[in-house]
Design an enzyme around this catalytic site. Structure first.
Site, PDB file in Angstrom:
ATOM      1  N   SER A 198       0.819  -1.210   0.000  1.00  0.00           N
ATOM      2  CA  SER A 198       0.000   0.000   0.000  1.00  0.00           C
ATOM      3  C   SER A 198       0.854   1.262   0.000  1.00  0.00           C
ATOM      4  CB  SER A 198      -0.944  -0.008   1.199  1.00  0.00           C
ATOM      5  OG  SER A 198      -0.219  -0.101   2.419  1.00  0.00           O
ATOM      6  N   TRP A 199       1.879   1.320   0.850  1.00  0.00           N
ATOM      7  CA  TRP A 199       2.703   2.526   0.933  1.00  0.00           C
ATOM      8  C   TRP A 199       3.616   2.655  -0.280  1.00  0.00           C
ATOM      9  CZ3 TRP A 199       2.313   7.059   2.123  1.00  0.00           C
ATOM     10  CH2 TRP A 199       3.315   7.897   2.641  1.00  0.00           C
ATOM     11  N   LYS A 246       8.999   0.995   8.489  1.00  0.00           N
ATOM     12  CA  LYS A 246       9.080   1.383   9.901  1.00  0.00           C
ATOM     13  C   LYS A 246       9.166   0.139  10.777  1.00  0.00           C
ATOM     14  CE  LYS A 246       6.310   5.519   8.992  1.00  0.00           C
ATOM     15  NZ  LYS A 246       5.019   6.220   9.176  1.00  0.00           N
ATOM     16  N   GLY A 268       6.850   9.574   8.698  1.00  0.00           N
ATOM     17  CA  GLY A 268       5.981  10.586   9.261  1.00  0.00           C
ATOM     18  C   GLY A 268       4.532  10.145   9.253  1.00  0.00           C
ATOM     19  N   SER A 321       1.394   9.292   7.902  1.00  0.00           N
ATOM     20  CA  SER A 321       1.036   9.075   6.497  1.00  0.00           C
ATOM     21  C   SER A 321       0.308   7.756   6.307  1.00  0.00           C
ATOM     22  CB  SER A 321       2.304   9.084   5.634  1.00  0.00           C
ATOM     23  OG  SER A 321       3.303   8.247   6.217  1.00  0.00           O
ATOM     24  N   LYS A 379       6.332   3.875  17.602  1.00  0.00           N
ATOM     25  CA  LYS A 379       4.941   4.342  17.704  1.00  0.00           C
ATOM     26  C   LYS A 379       3.948   3.244  17.354  1.00  0.00           C
ATOM     27  CE  LYS A 379       4.498   4.622  13.091  1.00  0.00           C
ATOM     28  NZ  LYS A 379       3.484   3.974  12.226  1.00  0.00           N
ATOM     29  N   ASP A 397       3.303  11.170  13.789  1.00  0.00           N
ATOM     30  CA  ASP A 397       3.064   9.794  13.362  1.00  0.00           C
ATOM     31  C   ASP A 397       2.331   9.007  14.444  1.00  0.00           C
ATOM     32  OD1 ASP A 397       3.125   7.720  11.590  1.00  0.00           O
ATOM     33  OD2 ASP A 397       5.278   7.355  11.702  1.00  0.00           O
ATOM     34  N   THR A 453      -1.264   7.147  13.787  1.00  0.00           N
ATOM     35  CA  THR A 453      -1.266   5.687  13.877  1.00  0.00           C
ATOM     36  C   THR A 453      -2.046   5.201  15.092  1.00  0.00           C
ATOM     37  OG1 THR A 453       0.958   5.767  12.929  1.00  0.00           O
ATOM     38  CG2 THR A 453       0.218   3.645  13.754  1.00  0.00           C
ATOM     39  N   SER A 455      -4.983   2.457  10.439  1.00  0.00           N
ATOM     40  CA  SER A 455      -3.767   1.873  11.000  1.00  0.00           C
ATOM     41  C   SER A 455      -3.960   0.391  11.290  1.00  0.00           C
ATOM     42  CB  SER A 455      -3.400   2.608  12.301  1.00  0.00           C
ATOM     43  OG  SER A 455      -2.456   1.869  13.045  1.00  0.00           O
ATOM     44  N   ASN A 458      -1.922  -1.449  12.881  1.00  0.00           N
ATOM     45  CA  ASN A 458      -1.510  -1.689  14.269  1.00  0.00           C
ATOM     46  C   ASN A 458      -2.658  -1.372  15.224  1.00  0.00           C
ATOM     47  OD1 ASN A 458       1.563  -2.258  14.106  1.00  0.00           O
ATOM     48  ND2 ASN A 458       1.278  -0.498  12.785  1.00  0.00           N
TER      49      ASN A 458
END
Length: 341
Positions: A13-14, A111, A142, A144, A197, A250, A254, A260, A262
């Site tokens: 996705s990113w 990340k 960041g 996003s 995070k 972030d 998130t 998110s 997570n």
């Protein structure tokens, strides 16, 4: 900025969203992946429906199965692969660059921290790709969500490198009317913020799944940021970084959003679902799960006080009862707010 050729490693996705940003800026984008059906879909239908059901990509974005073909003649290589395979892919990239005798700018937008070694992703890339074939590593991180960036919603993130000129090159590469980057030379801070995070986001999701309200949400984000900063500074980061986009920015996005994975994983845990089922249903990597174990080990190794991380670790890896764990956390040591040890 002159047109650049960019290899994007990882059609998730990113990776897909960042590819669209680069394409919008007039660059030649080559997406590389190891699922043939997905590569064919991008090239033939200009869609990536595993992640975006209703998004049509520009026909200029091309996908590749062969890594050598992908990397030949590119100016920059963007890693957007899961943490657990970053080292493997970096080794493959190093072999190809050596064969091509080619030097590129290396960027990563993932990340996490590597299980076992506890290493940051830029460190892995530095170890596996010889300096003669790459620039100083640039970290793009960041607040996003790919789901918002792909529809060109306003997004502000950070471009971090020990070499600020290279960070500025990446800043120019991505920045446009809806996507904006700020440079930073605190690579440790930006990477640790982006990785850690995810743990707090899992915890925030757990609280939501249990039915707790906004007070609890604010508490875990604020106190979670404190312990993230505490560990990051012990690792060599600048504490001010955690007040910026890659830190608190972030963490907010998130730790509060249904986008998110997570947060969604934590929410499902709070509602009583089993972790194995959550991971199977998610269909995407939940970095916060593995990062919780790494952070737990780092906190012990560096003697850093991280009660929220420890509580989440106990729930995920020790099978601790969530309600009892929260009560124990609330009954724990009362401290001054700005204690850093």
């Amino acid at each position: 900025m002159e047109k650049q050729k960019i290899a994007v490693l990882g059609p998730g996705s990113w990776g897909t969203a960042l590819s669209q940003v680069l394409n919008d800026n007039g660059h030649e984008v080559r997406i590389w992946g190891n699922i043939p059906e997905q590569i064919d879909e991008i090239n033939e239908k200009h869609t990536n429906t595993r992640y975006f059901k209703e998004v049509v990509l520009d026909a200029n974005i091309r996908a590749y199965k062969d890594l050598t073909e992908t990397l030949t003649g590119v100016d920059a290589v963007l890693f957007v692969v899961p943490t657990k395979v970053t080292r493997l892919v970096a080794k493959q990239v190093a072999q190809v660059l050596a064969t091509l005798d080619q030097k590129v700018v290396i960027i990563h937008a993932s990340k996490g921290l590597e299980p076992g070694t506890h290493e940051r992703l830029s460190t892995i890339l530095e170890e596996e790709i010889p300096a003669r074939y790459r620039s100083e590593i640039v970290v793009v991180s960041g607040p996003s969500h790919a789901e918002e960036a792909i529809v060109r919603d306003i997004t502000l993130i950070t471009s971090a490198s020990q070499n600020l000129e290279t960070a500025a090159y990446v800043q120019r590469l991505f920045s446009n009317q809806y996507f904006r980057l700020y440079t930073n030379d605190d690579v440790i801070g930006v990477e640790t913020a982006g990785a850690l995070k995810n743990i707090i986001a899992v915890g925030a999701g757990i609280l939501h799944g249990l039915g707790y309200g906004d007070n609890a949400k604010a508490a875990i984000i604020a106190r979670g940021l404190t312990e993230i900063t505490r560990l990051g500074v012990k690792m060599g980061a600048n504490p001010l970084t955690y007040s910026g986009l890659s830190g608190v920015g972030d963490l907010i996005v998130t730790g509060t959003s249904v986008h998110s994975r997570n947060w969604r994983a934590g929410d499902a845990l709070g509602r009583g679902e089993k972790l194995e089922e959550i991971e199977a249903n998610m269909g995407m990597i939940i970095e916060g799960i593995s990062t919780t174990k790494v952070a737990h080990e780092l906190a012990q190794e560096l003697n850093v006080y991280m009660p929220i991380t420890e509580a989440i670790y106990q729930v995920i890896y020790q099978g601790a009862d969530i309600d009892k764990t929260i009560k124990a956390l609330m009954a724990g040591e009362v401290r001054q707010e700005n204690e850093w040890s």
